[in-house]
Design a protein around this motif. Structure first.
Motif, PDB file in Angstrom:
ATOM      1  N   PHE A  84       0.844  -1.211   0.000  1.00 21.76           N
ATOM      2  CA  PHE A  84       0.000   0.000   0.000  1.00 21.76           C
ATOM      3  C   PHE A  84       0.876   1.257   0.000  1.00 21.76           C
ATOM      4  O   PHE A  84       0.605   2.225  -0.706  1.00 21.76           O
TER       5      PHE A  84
ATOM      6  N   TYR B 117     -15.021  -4.615   7.342  1.00 23.11           N
ATOM      7  CA  TYR B 117     -15.947  -4.151   6.293  1.00 23.11           C
ATOM      8  C   TYR B 117     -17.390  -4.595   6.559  1.00 23.11           C
ATOM      9  O   TYR B 117     -18.174  -4.758   5.620  1.00 23.11           O
TER      10      TYR B 117
ATOM     11  N   TYR C 254      -5.189 -10.221   3.538  1.00 27.76           N
ATOM     12  CA  TYR C 254      -4.728  -8.879   3.911  1.00 27.76           C
ATOM     13  C   TYR C 254      -3.266  -8.970   4.359  1.00 27.76           C
ATOM     14  O   TYR C 254      -2.893  -9.882   5.101  1.00 27.76           O
TER      15      TYR C 254
ATOM     16  N   ASN D 173     -11.068  -8.459   1.850  1.00 27.68           N
ATOM     17  CA  ASN D 173     -10.064  -7.650   1.168  1.00 27.68           C
ATOM     18  C   ASN D 173      -8.980  -8.616   0.702  1.00 27.68           C
ATOM     19  O   ASN D 173      -8.447  -9.343   1.553  1.00 27.68           O
TER      20      ASN D 173
ATOM     21  N   LYS E 109     -13.370   2.424   8.669  1.00 24.12           N
ATOM     22  CA  LYS E 109     -14.114   1.967   7.494  1.00 24.12           C
ATOM     23  C   LYS E 109     -15.582   2.388   7.574  1.00 24.12           C
ATOM     24  O   LYS E 109     -16.249   2.546   6.565  1.00 24.12           O
TER      25      LYS E 109
ATOM     26  N   ARG F 123      -6.441  -4.977  -8.078  1.00 22.60           N
ATOM     27  CA  ARG F 123      -7.483  -4.484  -7.175  1.00 22.60           C
ATOM     28  C   ARG F 123      -7.635  -2.985  -7.341  1.00 22.60           C
ATOM     29  O   ARG F 123      -6.653  -2.245  -7.289  1.00 22.60           O
TER      30      ARG F 123
ATOM     31  N   PHE G 150     -13.545  -2.696  -2.578  1.00 19.58           N
ATOM     32  CA  PHE G 150     -12.685  -3.121  -3.677  1.00 19.58           C
ATOM     33  C   PHE G 150     -13.390  -3.912  -4.774  1.00 19.58           C
ATOM     34  O   PHE G 150     -14.328  -4.657  -4.524  1.00 19.58           O
TER      35      PHE G 150
ATOM     36  N   GLY H 124      -5.343   2.597  -5.574  1.00 20.10           N
ATOM     37  CA  GLY H 124      -4.626   1.474  -4.959  1.00 20.10           C
ATOM     38  C   GLY H 124      -5.017   1.325  -3.498  1.00 20.10           C
ATOM     39  O   GLY H 124      -5.987   0.630  -3.161  1.00 20.10           O
ATOM     40  N   GLN H 125      -4.269   2.009  -2.635  1.00 17.20           N
ATOM     41  CA  GLN H 125      -4.540   1.929  -1.191  1.00 17.20           C
ATOM     42  C   GLN H 125      -6.012   2.253  -0.903  1.00 17.20           C
ATOM     43  O   GLN H 125      -6.574   3.191  -1.488  1.00 17.20           O
ATOM     44  N   GLY H 126      -6.614   1.489   0.004  1.00 15.12           N
ATOM     45  CA  GLY H 126      -8.033   1.655   0.277  1.00 15.12           C
ATOM     46  C   GLY H 126      -8.323   2.775   1.264  1.00 15.12           C
ATOM     47  O   GLY H 126      -8.125   2.615   2.469  1.00 15.12           O
TER      48      GLY H 126
HETATM   49  N1  GLN Z   1      -6.754  -1.513   4.210  1.00 13.47           N
HETATM   50  C1  GLN Z   1      -6.278  -0.658   3.199  1.00 13.47           C
HETATM   51  C2  GLN Z   1      -6.113  -1.434   1.917  1.00 13.47           C
HETATM   52  O1  GLN Z   1      -6.270  -2.627   1.877  1.00 13.47           O
HETATM   53  C3  GLN Z   1      -4.985   0.065   3.484  1.00 13.47           C
HETATM   54  C4  GLN Z   1      -4.294  -0.222   4.725  1.00 13.47           C
HETATM   55  C5  GLN Z   1      -2.856   0.167   4.711  1.00 13.47           C
HETATM   56  O2  GLN Z   1      -2.430   1.010   3.968  1.00 13.47           O
HETATM   57  N2  GLN Z   1      -2.108  -0.486   5.541  1.00 13.47           N
HETATM   58  O3  GLN Z   1      -5.806  -0.822   0.942  1.00 13.47           O
END
Ligand code: GLN
Ligand code: PMP
Length: 384
Positions: A17, A202, A122, A171, A233, A362, A317, A33-35
């Motif tokens: 990320f 989530y 994850y 995720n 979230k 993703r 995502f 990218g990063q969530g």
């Molecule tokens: N959970 C978020 C993701 O999957 C980012 C978390 C992080 O940057 N560590 O993108």
């Protein structure tokens, strides 16, 4: 003598990320990218935090979390999942969901203990297990639906299996556990001492009328579970890094021993604010619908590209396959799209201990419509 460190995580680099977000910044790319959401969070909630600060609620709160917040959380999970949770002994407020998961592993793992996880997973899970002396046993989810192969799980369970970590909604794939999955999990852990670590950050980001099957719904599963949540979230404030863990009191007692000498207590003004804001149930109950609209909007735009969507029933995502578009590895393709198309994504292979490359990326759709439009226009231009 020169100092030296014997690394506890010799095989670990910088999280994907951070790598992809830095690359996005460098190339001025739209960061899918990063969530994290790029839209504003609720002003009433930020106002409540300011009020809490101005009213002087700035000192340590109870090490397990502000009592009123824990009471409200117990009411929330009772309302949402029909469970009776004791706010004094079964809930601990943590600095985020990742920390709750890490602390759960630290609480239970002894060297050589095995933890079953489902890949793609994850990216914090494997290092969290390994730094605690555990052994991560990765079981690939079945492409392209990313269903759990329960037969494989049964084969992998043995006397060293200490825990199974699950994540629903998932995720990076957006898959969700079904009632049949819960039955399989039940039959596997029954009459064993296996713990469940349930990553449910989530919980409210779930679509198409699917129900979130929390471990909190099933007393026989809850009795062995650490159920981990994140406010980031739920309220569009990932940077707040606040979450909580729910577990039966005798398990929570040990969790708190670890927590008290690591974090001790979390940011207080946000806890006062959240205790108040949690009573507005629609704020979180309508979240799934809000994000489903974003998913659908993104998918409709993406039809103009040659990328093929995989199903996403929850989370932030959406996966897209680029099979037939490029032979590049996921990592190379993600880098290329960032550098050349100006859109950052995450290669799904980064979520495996031993990467499997299915040619999928993703995309995070928790963005303003304008952001998604600019990103997809860039992709259309790039592919044509
Ligand atoms: N959970 C978020 C993701 O999957 C980012 C978390 C992080 O940057 N560590 O993108
Ligand atoms: N688990 C999963 C699957 C996630 O995507 C995230 C998001 N970062 C977390 C846990 C952790 O959330 P937090 O930022 O609250 O630590």
């Amino acid at each position: 003598m020169k100092h030296s460190i014997q690394s506890k995580l010799p095989n670990v680099g910088t999280t994907i990320f951070t790598v992809m977000s830095a690359l996005a910044t460098k190339h001025n790319a739209i960061n899918l990218g990063q969530g994290f959401p790029d839209f504003a969070m609720n002003e009433k909630l930020t106002g409540l935090v300011s009020e809490a600060m101005k009213s002087g609620n700035n000192q340590y709160v109870h090490m397990c979390g502000l009592p009123l917040l824990r009471e409200r959380l117990a009411e929330k999970v009772n309302h949402d999942y029909g469970c009776n949770i004791n706010p004094d002994s079964e809930i601990t407020v943590t600095p985020g969901g990742t920390y709750a998961i890490y602390t759960a592993f630290t609480t239970i793992l002894q060297p050589g203990d095995e933890v079953i996880l489902f890949e793609p997973a994850y990216d914090s899970y494997v290092p969290n297990i390994e730094i605690n002396g555990g052994v991560a046993i990765g079981i690939p989810l079945l492409y392209p639906d990313y269903a759990i192969d329960w037969k494989r799980v049964k084969e992998k369970v043995n006397s060293k299996t200490k825990a199974i970590i699950i994540n629903t909604p998932h995720n990076p794939t957006g898959s969700v556990l079904s009632a049949e999955d819960i039955e399989q999990l039940r039959s596997i852990v029954k009459d064993t001492g296996i713990f469940i670590i349930s990553d449910e950050v989530y919980e409210h980001l779930i679509f198409d009328q699917k129900e979130h099957l929390s471990m909190l719904r099933y007393p026989d599963l809850l009795e062995r579970s650490f159920v981990c949540f994140s406010f980031g979230k739920v309220y569009h404030c990932t940077g707040w890094k606040l979450g909580y863990c729910i577990a039966p009191s005798e398990i929570m007692k040990e969790f708190r021993k670890v927590h008290q000498f690591n974090c001790f207590t979390c940011h207080s003004p946000t806890q006062y604010a959240l205790a108040e804001f949690l009573t507005e149930k629609n704020q979180y109950l309508e979240l799934g619908f809000f994000l489903q609209q974003k998913r659908d909007f993104f998918q409709s735009l993406m039809q103009q590209t040659r990328l093929k969507p995989l199903p996403s029933f929850g989370s932030y995502f959406q996966l897209y396959s680029y099979e037939g578009v490029s032979d590049d590895s996921e990592k190379d393709f993600a880098i290329k799209l960032t550098q050349e198309a100006g859109v950052a994504t995450i290669p799904v292979s980064a979520f495996y201990k031993n990467p499997i490359d299915n040619k999928v990326l993703r995309f995070c759709f928790a963005k303003k419509e304008a952001t998604l439009e600019v990103a997809v226009n860039r992709l259309i231009k790039y592919f044509n």
